[in-house]
Scaffold this active site. Structure first.
Site, PDB file in Angstrom:
ATOM      1  N   ARG A  14       9.646   7.417   5.037  1.00 26.79           N
ATOM      2  CA  ARG A  14       9.334   8.892   5.171  1.00 26.79           C
ATOM      3  C   ARG A  14       9.840   9.430   6.465  1.00 26.79           C
ATOM      4  NH1 ARG A  14       3.297  10.186   4.262  1.00 26.79           N
ATOM      5  NH2 ARG A  14       3.990  12.199   4.851  1.00 26.79           N
ATOM      6  N   ARG A  73       0.805  -1.228  -0.061  1.00 27.96           N
ATOM      7  CA  ARG A  73       0.052  -0.017   0.027  1.00 27.96           C
ATOM      8  C   ARG A  73       0.907   1.329  -0.041  1.00 27.96           C
ATOM      9  NH1 ARG A  73      -3.773  -1.953   5.135  1.00 27.96           N
ATOM     10  NH2 ARG A  73      -4.817  -3.705   4.080  1.00 27.96           N
ATOM     11  N   ASP A  84       0.955   5.694   0.470  1.00 30.24           N
ATOM     12  CA  ASP A  84       0.183   6.601   1.047  1.00 30.24           C
ATOM     13  C   ASP A  84      -0.323   7.774  -0.059  1.00 30.24           C
ATOM     14  OD1 ASP A  84       0.633   5.487   3.677  1.00 30.24           O
ATOM     15  OD2 ASP A  84       2.473   6.913   3.903  1.00 30.24           O
TER      16      ASP A  84
END
Length: 261
Positions: A196, A49, A51
C-alpha cells in the site's frame, strides 16, 4: 496429523487476519468454524497476515489435528460453519516440517485500481480508486527502481514486526483495461503496509506529482516520512504464497485475474 488448508475471503467486514479480543477478524471466524467441525479448540498459523479491508484468494494455513478426516471433509465441514465471505478451497495433509509462513519462498499480491471521475459505488470495498489521470510508462519506470534486494524501510509501517526490512522484490507488473488498472507484486516477503505504501508512491509518480528520481531518493533514504501516504486497502488482494515443489501443494487458485484482467 498436520493439515494445510487454502482459503479465500472478502475482507470488507473484518479487522484483518490476526486474532483480536473483539473477534471481528478472519482468523477468529476461521478458528471458531474449524473448532466446531473438529469438536476441540484449535490455533492455526497463516502464510501472511492481511490488514483490515484486504482480501485473499489463497491464504494458506496449517494446524496439527488430533482427529483424522478426509481432505474433502475438512473443506465441506469447515465451510458449513463459516460465514459466506470466507471459504476453504482445499485441504491436504503435510509433513511435520511444513510451516505455512516459514516454508514459503515468495508471496504475491495484486492491487486493483479504478481510474474514474466518480468513485465506483458498486465496487466499493473491492477496488481502490483515483480520479487522477495516470501515466503507465512513468509508473513502470518508477517500479523498476524498486526491483531487487533492498532495505524497504521507507515503505514500512511503524507497527511492522518483521525482523529485517531487507526484502527481495522480484516483479511489479502494471496493466490496464479500460478504467481498471492492475498492479501485481511478487516478492520474497512483504513488510507491513509495504504494498500500500508503494502504491501511494506509484500513483504520485503516475499522476505527475513526483518523478522516478524522487522514488529512487525515497528508497535510498530508508525514511518512511519521505514517501507518499499509505494508500487505501480496498483493492488489495493476497494472491498467495509459493512453496517448494517438494511439499506438493495445490497451485494458487487465482480467480482474480479473470475478474479484473
Amino acid at each position: 496429523m498436520r493439515i494445510a488448508l487454502g482459503l479465500s475471503y472478502r475482507g470488507c467486514a473484518y479487522l484483518g487476519w490476526q486474532s483480536q479480543p473483539g473477534g471481528r477478524t478472519v482468523q477468529d471466524q476461521f478458528e471458531a468454524a474449524l473448532a466446531r467441525f473438529m469438536g476441540t479448540p484449535v490455533r492455526v498459523a497463516c502464510a501472511g497476515r492481511t490488514d483490515a479491508g484486504v482480501h485473499a484468494l489463497q491464504q494458506v494455513v496449517h494446524f496439527d489435528s488430533p482427529v483424522s478426516r478426509a481432505p474433502f471433509s475438512w473443506v465441506r465441514g469447515t465451510n458449513n460453519f463459516l460465514p459466506p465471505d470466507i471459504a476453504v478451497n482445499w485441504a491436504q495433509p503435510v509433513v511435520d516440517a511444513f510451516h505455512a509462513q516459514k516454508s514459503a519462498v515468495s508471496r504475491r499480491y495484486r492491487y486493483v485500481l479504478v481510474q474514474a471521475k466518480v468513485r465506483p459505488a458498486l465496487l466499493h470495498g473491492l477496488v481502490g480508486w483515483t480520479h487522477l489521470p495516470l501515466d503507465a510508462s512513468a509508473m513502470r519506470a518508477a517500479a523498476a527502481i524498486l526491483l531487487g534486494t533492498h532495505d524497504f524501510s521507507a515503505f514500512r509501517a511503524s507497527s511492522c514486526q518483521s525482523r529485517s526490512p531487507v526484502k527481495t522484490l522480484h516483479a511489479i507488473d502494471i496493466g490496464r483495461q479500460g478504467d481498471t488498472w492492475t498492479f501485481d507484486f511478487h516478492a520474497s516477503a512483504f513488510l507491513h503496509h509495504m504494498v500500500r505504501n508503494i502504491m501511494g508512491c506509484l500513483i504520485a509518480v503516475g499522476s505527475g506529482a513526483q518523478d522516478s528520481v524522487w522514488l529512487h531518493n525515497v528508497l535510498q533514504s530508508c525514511n518512511r516520512s519521505l514517501a507518499a501516504p499509505t494508500f487505501m486497502p480496498h483493492g488489495l488482494y493476497f494472491l498467495g504464497p509459493q512453496y517448494p515443489a517438494s511439499f506438493d501443494l495445490p497451485d494458487p487458485a487465482c480467480d482474480l485475474p479473470q475478474l479484473f484482467a
